[in-house]
Design a protein around this motif. Structure first.
Motif, short mmCIF file in Angstrom:
data_model
loop_
_atom_site.label_atom_id
_atom_site.label_comp_id
_atom_site.label_asym_id
_atom_site.label_seq_id
_atom_site.Cartn_x
_atom_site.Cartn_y
_atom_site.Cartn_z
N ALA A 153 -9.96 13.95 6.57
CA ALA A 153 -9.76 14.57 7.88
C ALA A 153 -10.53 13.84 8.97
CB ALA A 153 -10.18 16.04 7.83
N ALA A 154 -11.75 13.44 8.67
CA ALA A 154 -12.58 12.78 9.68
C ALA A 154 -12.07 11.38 10.01
CB ALA A 154 -14.03 12.71 9.19
N THR A 155 -11.69 10.62 9.01
CA THR A 155 -11.22 9.25 9.29
C THR A 155 -9.90 9.25 10.06
OG1 THR A 155 -10.24 9.17 7.08
CG2 THR A 155 -12.36 8.09 7.37
N THR A 156 -8.97 10.11 9.66
CA THR A 156 -7.69 10.15 10.37
C THR A 156 -7.88 10.67 11.79
OG1 THR A 156 -7.20 12.32 9.38
CG2 THR A 156 -6.27 10.38 8.31
N GLY A 157 -8.74 11.68 11.95
CA GLY A 157 -8.99 12.19 13.29
C GLY A 157 -9.62 11.15 14.19
N ALA A 158 -10.62 10.43 13.66
CA ALA A 158 -11.28 9.39 14.45
C ALA A 158 -10.30 8.29 14.83
CB ALA A 158 -12.45 8.81 13.67
N THR A 159 -9.46 7.88 13.89
CA THR A 159 -8.52 6.79 14.15
C THR A 159 -7.47 7.18 15.17
OG1 THR A 159 -8.84 6.06 11.86
CG2 THR A 159 -7.02 5.08 13.07
N LEU A 160 -6.91 8.39 15.02
CA LEU A 160 -5.90 8.84 15.98
C LEU A 160 -6.50 9.01 17.38
CD1 LEU A 160 -3.99 11.43 13.76
CD2 LEU A 160 -3.07 9.28 14.64
N ALA A 161 -7.75 9.47 17.44
CA ALA A 161 -8.40 9.62 18.74
C ALA A 161 -8.59 8.26 19.41
CB ALA A 161 -9.75 10.31 18.57
N LEU A 162 -9.00 7.27 18.64
CA LEU A 162 -9.19 5.93 19.20
C LEU A 162 -7.86 5.30 19.61
CD1 LEU A 162 -11.92 4.57 16.76
CD2 LEU A 162 -12.20 4.98 19.22
N ILE A 163 -6.82 5.52 18.82
CA ILE A 163 -5.50 5.00 19.17
C ILE A 163 -5.03 5.58 20.50
CG2 ILE A 163 -3.04 5.11 18.53
CD1 ILE A 163 -3.92 4.76 15.62
N GLY A 164 -5.39 6.84 20.76
CA GLY A 164 -4.95 7.50 21.99
C GLY A 164 -5.67 7.03 23.24
N GLU A 165 -6.68 6.19 23.07
CA GLU A 165 -7.42 5.68 24.23
C GLU A 165 -6.92 4.28 24.62
OE1 GLU A 165 -11.67 7.89 23.09
OE2 GLU A 165 -11.49 5.70 23.07
N GLU A 166 -7.11 3.95 25.86
CA GLU A 166 -6.80 2.59 26.30
C GLU A 166 -7.69 1.61 25.55
OE1 GLU A 166 -4.54 1.37 28.23
OE2 GLU A 166 -3.68 3.28 28.89
N PRO A 167 -7.13 0.51 25.03
CA PRO A 167 -7.94 -0.44 24.26
C PRO A 167 -9.20 -0.88 24.97
CG PRO A 167 -5.62 -0.97 24.03
CD PRO A 167 -5.70 0.13 25.05
N THR A 168 -9.13 -1.05 26.29
CA THR A 168 -10.31 -1.51 27.02
C THR A 168 -11.37 -0.42 27.15
OG1 THR A 168 -9.24 -0.90 29.11
CG2 THR A 168 -9.02 -3.20 28.35
N GLN A 169 -11.00 0.84 26.90
CA GLN A 169 -11.92 1.96 27.04
C GLN A 169 -12.48 2.44 25.70
OE1 GLN A 169 -12.83 3.03 30.14
NE2 GLN A 169 -11.54 1.35 30.87
N ARG A 170 -12.02 1.86 24.61
CA ARG A 170 -12.44 2.33 23.29
C ARG A 170 -13.90 2.01 23.02
NH1 ARG A 170 -7.19 -0.08 20.24
NH2 ARG A 170 -5.73 1.63 20.74
N ASP A 171 -14.59 2.98 22.46
CA ASP A 171 -15.98 2.79 22.06
C ASP A 171 -16.04 2.96 20.54
OD1 ASP A 171 -18.66 2.74 21.62
OD2 ASP A 171 -19.16 4.48 22.86
N LEU A 172 -16.07 1.83 19.83
CA LEU A 172 -16.03 1.88 18.37
C LEU A 172 -17.30 2.45 17.76
CD1 LEU A 172 -14.20 -1.47 17.51
CD2 LEU A 172 -13.25 0.82 17.78
N THR A 173 -18.35 2.56 18.57
CA THR A 173 -19.56 3.18 18.03
C THR A 173 -19.33 4.66 17.76
OG1 THR A 173 -20.47 3.70 20.23
CG2 THR A 173 -21.04 1.56 19.28
N VAL A 174 -18.34 5.26 18.41
CA VAL A 174 -18.01 6.65 18.14
C VAL A 174 -17.58 6.81 16.68
CG1 VAL A 174 -16.39 8.53 18.65
CG2 VAL A 174 -17.37 7.18 20.51
#
Length: 239
Positions: A153-174
């Motif tokens: 649940a955590a990995t899929t949620g994190a990945t879908l949340a990051l996909i929903g952000e603009e690539p230039t705005q993504r913070d992979l430390t999240v």
């Protein structure tokens, strides 16, 4: 299914995969796929029945690609520490989703209960095997089954949340912070001591029973019902 039909389906799936990667799910119309594959729409329907059938097969194709990449990456740099492999598995999962966002959304964002492709089951089994190793080493705080659900649940949620952000705005430390928090909640920080506590012993034995001989192989001196009851008691002891 004949070899010729299997090859034709594979070729169409490769074409559809290219359209999906380039234009997202909206680009994967039956007309566009048929035209790009050089076949007629009726021929496409004979191979996949309808668009839902095509998308279902395309999701399975994505899971196969993901599973092959993950198995190869874990095999190239094996780690004796099962918890370290869980960290790597998380990062590999998120990385695949960010490199193939349209595929990932199709694979994990359109899930239907009871319709998971075999490759998705294999991907799930890979996570279970990593957690089994951790349990066998006395590194799990909770049983394998709930740990699997939490991490999935955590990995899929994190990945879908990051996909929903603009690539230039993504913070992979999240993702990294969530990974560390989630894995710390289900694993211990260091190998179990020489005299592990009761919960660690119970989890280790429970993990061992998952790979022990079964009723089909009489090496285990317990019937299936007895093994199930023992595992229930062990999971209660594990808390």
């Amino acid at each position: 299914m004949s070899e010729e039909r299997r090859a034709a389906r594979r070729q169409v799936l490769q074409v559809a995969a290219g359209l999906l990667e380039e234009g997202g799910s909206e680009a994967v119309s039956t007309r566009a796929v048929a035209a790009a594959a050089g076949i007629t729409a009726p021929a496409l329907y004979r191979l996949f029945d309808d668009k839902d059938g095509l998308l279902s097969e395309l999701a399975a194709y994505g899971f196969e690609t993901y599973l092959a990449e993950k198995r190869e990456a874990l095999a190239l740099a094996p780690d004796d520490d099962p918890v370290a492999d869980l960290h790597r598995g998380w990062d590999l999962h998120v990385d695949f989703g960010l490199r193939h966002p349209a595929f990932y959304v199709l694979m994990y964002g359109t899930v239907r209960p009871g319709r998971r492709p075999p490759a998705a089951d294999e991907a799930h089994a890979l996570l279970v095997s990593l957690l089994d190793r951790a349990a066998d080493a006395g590194r799990l705080r909770i049983p394998v089954a709930p740990a699997t659900r939490v991490i999935h649940a955590a990995t899929t949620g994190a990945t879908l949340a990051l996909i929903g952000e603009e690539p230039t705005q993504r913070d992979l430390t999240v993702s990294a912070r969530l990974r560390d928090t989630v894995l710390a909640s289900v694993t211990t920080d260091s190998p179990a001591p020489t005299a592990p506590d009761l919960a660690s012993r119970a989890l280790a034995l429970d993990a061992a029973l998952t790979t022990a001989p079964s009723a089909a192989n009489p090496g285990l001196p317990l019937r299936a019902t007895e093994t199930a009851l023992l595992r229930e008691w062990l999971q209660q002891l594990a808390g």
